[in-house]
Motif scaffolding. Structure first.
Motif, PDB file in Angstrom:
ATOM      1  N   LEU A  67       0.804  -1.227   0.000  1.00  0.00           N
ATOM      2  CA  LEU A  67       0.000   0.000   0.000  1.00  0.00           C
ATOM      3  C   LEU A  67       0.837   1.276   0.000  1.00  0.00           C
ATOM      4  CD1 LEU A  67      -2.777  -0.937   2.596  1.00  0.00           C
ATOM      5  CD2 LEU A  67      -2.879  -1.074   0.098  1.00  0.00           C
ATOM      6  N   HIS A  90       0.688   2.784   5.144  1.00  0.00           N
ATOM      7  CA  HIS A  90      -0.137   1.615   5.452  1.00  0.00           C
ATOM      8  C   HIS A  90      -0.913   1.948   6.721  1.00  0.00           C
ATOM      9  CE1 HIS A  90      -1.463  -2.389   6.456  1.00  0.00           C
ATOM     10  NE2 HIS A  90      -1.039  -2.804   5.271  1.00  0.00           N
ATOM     11  N   LYS A 131      -4.669   6.761   6.847  1.00  0.00           N
ATOM     12  CA  LYS A 131      -4.144   5.861   5.821  1.00  0.00           C
ATOM     13  C   LYS A 131      -2.632   5.654   5.911  1.00  0.00           C
ATOM     14  CE  LYS A 131      -7.825   6.864   2.602  1.00  0.00           C
ATOM     15  NZ  LYS A 131      -8.185   7.375   1.283  1.00  0.00           N
TER      16      LYS A 131
END
Length: 141
Positions: A67, A90, A131
């Motif tokens: 990610l 991540h 995030k």
């Protein structure tokens, strides 16, 4: 810049791709930066700090790469404190306190053992958007 490090007089920011070679580059950069700041390789905090840094970068490479295509390392210091912080995008927030060897927190258990053994502190700070996060370790000099 990773929040909370602005008050530290000396700072160096390094952004790297989230690949295995990032561990070596982050460690070598730390050695160079610390030498420039006149924090010698024989200072009792330097060896553990380099191991802590390697573990934090390794965790980002192993777990965040799907990610987060890059990670950011911040080295910061003042006369009495050295801080290393690793940021990735991540959302997982690892548990630092209570991490155990032999569990998923094996590397983090090492980080915490070294950090607490030196009288330092550690924390995980989530990004405002949820995030990503920064794992930050402060060690006395």
């Amino acid at each position: 810049m990773i929040a909370g490090l602005e008050s530290l007089r000396q700072r160096h920011v390094l952004t790297l791709p989230t690949v295995p070679a990032a561990v070596r580059v982050a460690r070598e950069t730390a050695e160079q930066v610390l030498a420039e700041w006149h924090i010698g390789a024989h200072h009792p905090t330097v060896g553990p700090a380099l191991l802590i840094l390697a573990e934090l970068v390794t965790n980002s490479v192993r777990h965040a790469a799907p990610l987060s295509t890059q990670l950011t390392v911040v080295y910061a210091a003042r006369r009495d404190r050295l801080v290393v912080a690793v940021h990735d995008r991540h959302p997982y927030l690892p548990t630092l306190y209570g991490a155990r060897v032999g569990s998923d927190g094996g590397g983090l258990a090492t980080v915490m053992e070294l950090t607490l053994g030196l009288g330092g502190t550690a924390g995980v700070v989530p990004d405002e958007d949820g995030k990503g996060k920064t794992v930050r370790v402060a060690l006395p000099l």
